[in-house]
Design a protein around this motif. Sequence first.
Motif, PDB file in Angstrom:
ATOM      1  N   GLY A   6       0.855  -1.177   0.000  1.00  0.00           N
ATOM      2  CA  GLY A   6       0.000   0.000   0.000  1.00  0.00           C
ATOM      3  C   GLY A   6       0.893   1.230   0.000  1.00  0.00           C
ATOM      4  N   TRP A   7       0.655   2.154  -0.917  1.00  0.00           N
ATOM      5  CA  TRP A   7       1.536   3.322  -1.088  1.00  0.00           C
ATOM      6  C   TRP A   7       0.804   4.577  -0.613  1.00  0.00           C
ATOM      7  CZ3 TRP A   7       6.500   2.692  -2.675  1.00  0.00           C
ATOM      8  CH2 TRP A   7       7.242   3.845  -2.962  1.00  0.00           C
ATOM      9  N   PHE A   8       1.364   5.271   0.375  1.00  0.00           N
ATOM     10  CA  PHE A   8       0.726   6.446   0.962  1.00  0.00           C
ATOM     11  C   PHE A   8       1.587   7.680   0.706  1.00  0.00           C
ATOM     12  CE2 PHE A   8      -0.886   2.808   3.164  1.00  0.00           C
ATOM     13  CZ  PHE A   8      -2.196   3.115   3.502  1.00  0.00           C
ATOM     14  N   SER A   9       1.001   8.681   0.075  1.00  0.00           N
ATOM     15  CA  SER A   9       1.772   9.893  -0.209  1.00  0.00           C
ATOM     16  C   SER A   9       0.846  11.088  -0.337  1.00  0.00           C
ATOM     17  CB  SER A   9       2.572   9.729  -1.505  1.00  0.00           C
ATOM     18  OG  SER A   9       3.340  10.890  -1.770  1.00  0.00           O
ATOM     19  N   THR A  10       1.319  12.234   0.122  1.00  0.00           N
ATOM     20  CA  THR A  10       0.615  13.490  -0.118  1.00  0.00           C
ATOM     21  C   THR A  10       0.969  14.024  -1.498  1.00  0.00           C
ATOM     22  OG1 THR A  10       0.627  13.948   2.258  1.00  0.00           O
ATOM     23  CG2 THR A  10       0.203  15.818   0.824  1.00  0.00           C
ATOM     24  N   GLY A  11       2.061  13.510  -2.076  1.00  0.00           N
ATOM     25  CA  GLY A  11       2.439  13.890  -3.433  1.00  0.00           C
ATOM     26  C   GLY A  11       2.831  15.341  -3.565  1.00  0.00           C
ATOM     27  N   ARG A  12       3.592  15.841  -2.602  1.00  0.00           N
ATOM     28  CA  ARG A  12       3.872  17.284  -2.564  1.00  0.00           C
ATOM     29  C   ARG A  12       4.923  17.751  -3.557  1.00  0.00           C
ATOM     30  NH1 ARG A  12       4.978  19.932   2.983  1.00  0.00           N
ATOM     31  NH2 ARG A  12       6.806  18.574   2.892  1.00  0.00           N
ATOM     32  N   GLY A  13       5.783  16.849  -4.021  1.00  0.00           N
ATOM     33  CA  GLY A  13       6.856  17.341  -4.873  1.00  0.00           C
ATOM     34  C   GLY A  13       7.551  16.260  -5.661  1.00  0.00           C
ATOM     35  N   GLU A  14       8.668  16.650  -6.251  1.00  0.00           N
ATOM     36  CA  GLU A  14       9.405  15.762  -7.148  1.00  0.00           C
ATOM     37  C   GLU A  14       9.923  14.522  -6.435  1.00  0.00           C
ATOM     38  OE1 GLU A  14      13.311  15.931 -10.123  1.00  0.00           O
ATOM     39  OE2 GLU A  14      12.601  17.752  -9.123  1.00  0.00           O
ATOM     40  N   GLY A  15      10.316  14.666  -5.163  1.00  0.00           N
ATOM     41  CA  GLY A  15      10.839  13.520  -4.435  1.00  0.00           C
ATOM     42  C   GLY A  15       9.829  12.394  -4.337  1.00  0.00           C
ATOM     43  N   SER A  16       8.565  12.733  -4.108  1.00  0.00           N
ATOM     44  CA  SER A  16       7.514  11.709  -4.036  1.00  0.00           C
ATOM     45  C   SER A  16       7.365  11.000  -5.374  1.00  0.00           C
ATOM     46  CB  SER A  16       6.185  12.353  -3.633  1.00  0.00           C
ATOM     47  OG  SER A  16       6.270  12.926  -2.356  1.00  0.00           O
ATOM     48  N   ARG A  17       7.460  11.757  -6.457  1.00  0.00           N
ATOM     49  CA  ARG A  17       7.315  11.161  -7.792  1.00  0.00           C
ATOM     50  C   ARG A  17       8.499  10.285  -8.143  1.00  0.00           C
ATOM     51  NH1 ARG A  17       5.557  16.568  -8.639  1.00  0.00           N
ATOM     52  NH2 ARG A  17       7.432  17.135  -9.825  1.00  0.00           N
ATOM     53  N   ARG A  18       9.696  10.723  -7.774  1.00  0.00           N
ATOM     54  CA  ARG A  18      10.895   9.914  -8.056  1.00  0.00           C
ATOM     55  C   ARG A  18      10.844   8.580  -7.327  1.00  0.00           C
ATOM     56  NH1 ARG A  18      14.169  14.586  -7.201  1.00  0.00           N
ATOM     57  NH2 ARG A  18      14.805  13.659  -5.234  1.00  0.00           N
ATOM     58  N   PRO A 105     -11.238  -2.612  -0.026  1.00  0.00           N
ATOM     59  CA  PRO A 105     -11.120  -3.509  -1.190  1.00  0.00           C
ATOM     60  C   PRO A 105      -9.684  -3.862  -1.562  1.00  0.00           C
ATOM     61  CG  PRO A 105     -12.603  -1.661  -1.646  1.00  0.00           C
ATOM     62  CD  PRO A 105     -11.858  -1.324  -0.388  1.00  0.00           C
ATOM     63  N   TYR A 106      -8.707  -3.177  -0.972  1.00  0.00           N
ATOM     64  CA  TYR A 106      -7.311  -3.344  -1.387  1.00  0.00           C
ATOM     65  C   TYR A 106      -6.520  -4.012  -0.262  1.00  0.00           C
ATOM     66  CZ  TYR A 106      -9.091   0.166  -4.565  1.00  0.00           C
ATOM     67  OH  TYR A 106      -9.874   0.850  -5.461  1.00  0.00           O
ATOM     68  N   ARG A 107      -6.009  -5.188  -0.534  1.00  0.00           N
ATOM     69  CA  ARG A 107      -5.270  -5.942   0.470  1.00  0.00           C
ATOM     70  C   ARG A 107      -3.773  -5.732   0.262  1.00  0.00           C
ATOM     71  NH1 ARG A 107      -9.074  -6.785   4.232  1.00  0.00           N
ATOM     72  NH2 ARG A 107     -10.970  -7.655   3.309  1.00  0.00           N
ATOM     73  N   PHE A 108      -3.072  -5.383   1.325  1.00  0.00           N
ATOM     74  CA  PHE A 108      -1.623  -5.247   1.217  1.00  0.00           C
ATOM     75  C   PHE A 108      -0.973  -5.664   2.532  1.00  0.00           C
ATOM     76  CE2 PHE A 108      -3.557  -1.122   2.110  1.00  0.00           C
ATOM     77  CZ  PHE A 108      -2.887  -0.694   3.243  1.00  0.00           C
ATOM     78  N   GLN A 109       0.248  -6.150   2.419  1.00  0.00           N
ATOM     79  CA  GLN A 109       0.977  -6.646   3.589  1.00  0.00           C
ATOM     80  C   GLN A 109       1.773  -5.561   4.285  1.00  0.00           C
ATOM     81  OE1 GLN A 109       1.964  -9.256   0.341  1.00  0.00           O
ATOM     82  NE2 GLN A 109       2.758 -10.678   1.873  1.00  0.00           N
ATOM     83  N   ILE A 110       2.193  -4.575   3.525  1.00  0.00           N
ATOM     84  CA  ILE A 110       3.013  -3.515   4.104  1.00  0.00           C
ATOM     85  C   ILE A 110       2.613  -2.188   3.475  1.00  0.00           C
ATOM     86  CG2 ILE A 110       4.943  -3.643   2.438  1.00  0.00           C
ATOM     87  CD1 ILE A 110       5.426  -3.367   6.207  1.00  0.00           C
ATOM     88  N   GLY A 111       2.505  -1.154   4.302  1.00  0.00           N
ATOM     89  CA  GLY A 111       2.229   0.183   3.799  1.00  0.00           C
ATOM     90  C   GLY A 111       3.496   1.014   3.832  1.00  0.00           C
ATOM     91  N   VAL A 112       3.781   1.691   2.730  1.00  0.00           N
ATOM     92  CA  VAL A 112       4.970   2.535   2.628  1.00  0.00           C
ATOM     93  C   VAL A 112       4.540   3.993   2.674  1.00  0.00           C
ATOM     94  CG1 VAL A 112       6.942   3.193   1.200  1.00  0.00           C
ATOM     95  CG2 VAL A 112       6.200   0.802   1.273  1.00  0.00           C
ATOM     96  N   PHE A 124      -5.438   3.213  12.991  1.00  0.00           N
ATOM     97  CA  PHE A 124      -4.864   2.965  11.672  1.00  0.00           C
ATOM     98  C   PHE A 124      -3.555   2.183  11.800  1.00  0.00           C
ATOM     99  CE2 PHE A 124      -3.440   3.540   7.415  1.00  0.00           C
ATOM    100  CZ  PHE A 124      -4.554   3.903   6.669  1.00  0.00           C
ATOM    101  N   ALA A 125      -2.706   2.604  12.741  1.00  0.00           N
ATOM    102  CA  ALA A 125      -1.417   1.943  12.929  1.00  0.00           C
ATOM    103  C   ALA A 125      -1.584   0.502  13.400  1.00  0.00           C
ATOM    104  CB  ALA A 125      -0.561   2.729  13.921  1.00  0.00           C
ATOM    105  N   GLN A 126      -2.685   0.214  14.092  1.00  0.00           N
ATOM    106  CA  GLN A 126      -2.938  -1.156  14.524  1.00  0.00           C
ATOM    107  C   GLN A 126      -3.498  -2.010  13.389  1.00  0.00           C
ATOM    108  OE1 GLN A 126      -5.486  -0.772  17.950  1.00  0.00           O
ATOM    109  NE2 GLN A 126      -3.845   0.029  19.259  1.00  0.00           N
ATOM    110  N   ARG A 127      -4.221  -1.387  12.468  1.00  0.00           N
ATOM    111  CA  ARG A 127      -4.807  -2.124  11.354  1.00  0.00           C
ATOM    112  C   ARG A 127      -3.745  -2.540  10.324  1.00  0.00           C
ATOM    113  NH1 ARG A 127      -9.624  -1.843   8.200  1.00  0.00           N
ATOM    114  NH2 ARG A 127     -10.714  -1.605  10.186  1.00  0.00           N
ATOM    115  N   TYR A 128      -2.802  -1.639  10.047  1.00  0.00           N
ATOM    116  CA  TYR A 128      -1.820  -1.872   8.989  1.00  0.00           C
ATOM    117  C   TYR A 128      -0.393  -1.799   9.533  1.00  0.00           C
ATOM    118  CZ  TYR A 128      -5.831  -0.724   5.997  1.00  0.00           C
ATOM    119  OH  TYR A 128      -7.069  -0.683   5.407  1.00  0.00           O
ATOM    120  N   ASP A 129       0.486  -2.597   8.932  1.00  0.00           N
ATOM    121  CA  ASP A 129       1.920  -2.461   9.178  1.00  0.00           C
ATOM    122  C   ASP A 129       2.443  -1.390   8.230  1.00  0.00           C
ATOM    123  OD1 ASP A 129       1.972  -4.505  11.083  1.00  0.00           O
ATOM    124  OD2 ASP A 129       2.210  -6.045   9.551  1.00  0.00           O
TER     125      ASP A 129
END
Length: 275
Positions: A6-18, A105-112, A124-129
């Motif tokens: 699972g990919w979590f981002s605010t998408g604020r800038g170029e670093g997130s896109r890279r 609907p989206y199953r994931f083992q690790i959230g980044v 939230f922290a208890q639901r997902y790693d």
Amino acid sequence: MTLDIGWFSTGRGEGSRRLLAAVHREITSGRLDARIATVFCNRAPGEDENSDVFLEQARGYDLPVVTLSSRDFRRRLGKKPVRKGETLPEWRREYDREVMRLLQPYRFQIGVLAGYMLIFTEDFAQRYDLINLHPAAPGGPKGVWQDLIWQLIETRAERAGIMMHLATPELDEGPAVTYCTYSIHGRDFDELWSELGGRLVTEIKAQEGEGNQLFAKIRRHGVGREIPLVIETLRAFAEGRVRIDANGVVNSRGSPIAPFDLTTEIERSVTQALG
């Protein structure tokens, strides 16, 4: 077994896109046995130009995208923004509960957490790693990257580092999962240390600020290791060398382990890039 992310981002800038581009490239090349199950952004389309570019990038990779504006959610409830250091208010718990509902609907083992600018609540922290990047080695200083570099300079540190740690409601307090360290002395650095003379950090900040060459060099070497550390951390998860369970960070046999040192792998990745 393929690692679902699972990919979590605010998408604020170029670093997130890279970072998203690098992990996507590693997956599509077959070098990383993983898939990005979903990308979540706490900004809605049209809310911010940079975030819109990020969302277009994710959709261009045919990744499932989920958005929920934390700003609009707060405003609908008539609440004030959360200030740094304040206890998370009830509306933030309501927001995280709604995000969890949208992600069902989206199953994931690790959230980044890749440039995700909200602190998660306990539910939230208890639901997902969840794992987050921090610009210091385990046991190192806490805070934003600028403050950490000034601390390294002030203490005349020999080495710096970065780590991936479990995300918890307490900022930067989760246990370390993986890390790498690197020298900030030697051929590339010694002349820059000498140029500091006997000046205090307060003087350097006032005279040069972040334009100081040593500051910039330390930052460059740290940033050059961030993407490789994220990729190698995900590879360690995908290969089963490290995982997370009720006991915390464990090895393939389920035994608790110390933070996984990936310095050797990271140095192989960055030597050519840094020249």
